[in-house]
Design an enzyme around this catalytic site. Structure first.
Site, PDB file in Angstrom:
ATOM      1  N   ARG A  37      91.630  54.741 -52.296  1.00 36.47           N
ATOM      2  CA  ARG A  37      91.266  55.771 -53.280  1.00 36.47           C
ATOM      3  C   ARG A  37      92.529  56.392 -53.881  1.00 36.47           C
ATOM      4  NH1 ARG A  37      87.656  59.074 -49.057  1.00 36.47           N
ATOM      5  NH2 ARG A  37      89.350  58.332 -47.734  1.00 36.47           N
ATOM      6  N   ASP A  53      94.547  48.265 -49.711  1.00 31.32           N
ATOM      7  CA  ASP A  53      93.214  47.920 -49.198  1.00 31.32           C
ATOM      8  C   ASP A  53      93.425  47.269 -47.838  1.00 31.32           C
ATOM      9  OD1 ASP A  53      90.463  45.767 -50.373  1.00 31.32           O
ATOM     10  OD2 ASP A  53      90.775  46.908 -48.510  1.00 31.32           O
ATOM     11  N   TYR A 143      77.827  51.954 -37.126  1.00 29.32           N
ATOM     12  CA  TYR A 143      79.103  52.650 -36.933  1.00 29.32           C
ATOM     13  C   TYR A 143      79.490  52.634 -35.451  1.00 29.32           C
ATOM     14  CZ  TYR A 143      82.215  56.783 -36.868  1.00 29.32           C
ATOM     15  OH  TYR A 143      83.255  57.666 -36.679  1.00 29.32           O
TER      16      TYR A 143
HETATM   17  C1  VAH Z   1      79.906  60.807 -38.220  1.00 27.72           C
HETATM   18  N1  VAH Z   1      81.761  62.360 -38.310  1.00 27.72           N
HETATM   19  O1  VAH Z   1      79.150  61.762 -38.342  1.00 27.72           O
HETATM   20  C2  VAH Z   1      81.322  61.086 -37.734  1.00 27.72           C
HETATM   21  C3  VAH Z   1      81.398  61.209 -36.232  1.00 27.72           C
HETATM   22  C4  VAH Z   1      80.258  61.725 -34.099  1.00 27.72           C
HETATM   23  C5  VAH Z   1      80.091  61.196 -35.502  1.00 27.72           C
HETATM   24  O2  VAH Z   1      82.187  60.157 -35.731  1.00 27.72           O
HETATM   25  O3  VAH Z   1      79.601  59.664 -38.473  1.00 27.72           O
END
Ligand code: VAH
Length: 315
Positions: A37, A53, A143
């Protein structure tokens, strides 16, 4: 050889403050900020910046050699909420970005690498209270899956290639200098701007949803304290549990109301409630406290006061 640091993702919520803190220690010219960015206005004119990148391994390798980099902080990532909307992007960026950095660190014998994991690695089967360093870990978000897998890549590159890569499992982070991007815990950041500007906030998770949280100054200090610890003190080469406080939307709203009595909050849980439900409510970070002396400083009252003091009211 003088330390030269590359911060990848320097325009993000953690990256901006970590770059500023590292520049105070190592000198502006010795900390190269990089991001895909635009450069954050808070970094402009204060030190070197390159558009980069992390998925372009060749370009990254060229920069590491050209800039004589000795340490790499990799912060670029897709967070939990955005990751659920785009699982492929989250997995690719969070995984390949890390593997690109670890491979280059091995080839160029980079002195140290930092890579953030998250308490999002824990899933519904992990203990909800004082979740320990070693326990059942079954991540339920892309994630969390990418961060847990990344922890074992860090461990592998340390064991197999002696890459000194260090990591912490950040809780939700609260800050005012740079906007968060796509996290489930971001309600605890948005709420301040809403309180100051609108005196009201519509919260996307339930009032009683306890989550582990930390003020950014504590998170930055923890990161640097870990990276500056002697290697022999580091007993965890996946990622350290890191903790400060836990609170619910109801509790942070009440703390804000002490400063802004007219502030009101409504609750309208969305898809992010399910993500939050899968995470622990509190974290046991006793291993980090034992190994390298971690100690948080900001409690909820201190966070709320500092955030409100630094959230400008619109004229
Ligand atoms: C999220 N801020 O909300 C991050 C965090 C514990 C979650 O790693 O995805």
């Amino acid at each position: 050889m003088k330390d030269k640091i590359l911060v990848i993702g320097a325009s993000g919520q953690i990256g901006v403050e970590l770059t500023l803190a590292l520049r105070k220690i190592y000198g502006n010219e010795n900390v190269v900020a990089s991001d895909l960015r635009e450069q954050s206005p808070l970094l402009e004119g204060k030190g070197p910046y390159v558009s980069l990148d992390v998925m372009n391994k060749e370009m990254l390798h060229v920069q590491v050699i050209r800039q004589n980099i000795t340490q790499i902080y990799l912060l670029a990532a897709v967070l939990s909420a955005t990751g659920e909307k785009n699982p492929g992007l989250a997995w690719n960026l969070n995984m390949q970005g890390l593997l690109n950095v670890l491979d280059i660190a091995r080839e160029e014998q980079i002195k140290k690498v930092f890579w953030p994991s998250s308490i999002a690695v824990f899933g519904p089967s992990s203990p909800k209270q004082n979740c320990p360093q070693q326990t059942i870990i079954e991540p339920a978000t892309v994630y969390g899956i990418s961060k847990f897998a990344g922890e074992f890549w860090c461990h592998y590159y340390y064991q197999r290639y002696n890459v000194d890569v260090r990591s912490v499992r950040y809780p939700g982070l609260i800050s005012y200098k740079s906007a968060p991007g796509g996290g489930t815990t971001d309600y605890a950041v948005e709420i301040f701007k809403a309180a100051v500007e609108d005196k009201k906030y519509e919260c996307f998770i339930r009032e009683d949803t306890y989550l582990p949280m930390m003020y950014m100054p504590d998170a930055i200090r923890a990161t640097i304290e870990l990276m500056e610890s002697e290697a022999k003190k580091i007993s965890i080469r996946t990622s350290y549990n890191l903790s400060a406080i836990s609170f619910s939307p109801k509790e942070i709203a009440a703390a804000i109301q002490k400063h802004i009595p007219a502030f009101t909050i409504q609750y309208k849980p969305d898809y992010r409630q399910k993500l939050a439900n899968g995470w622990p409510q509190s974290i046991d970070d006793s291993v980090a406290r034992k190994d390298w002396g971690w100690q948080h400083e900001y409690d909820l009252e201190a966070i709320v006061k500092d955030m409100l003091d630094n959230t400008p009211a619109i004229n």
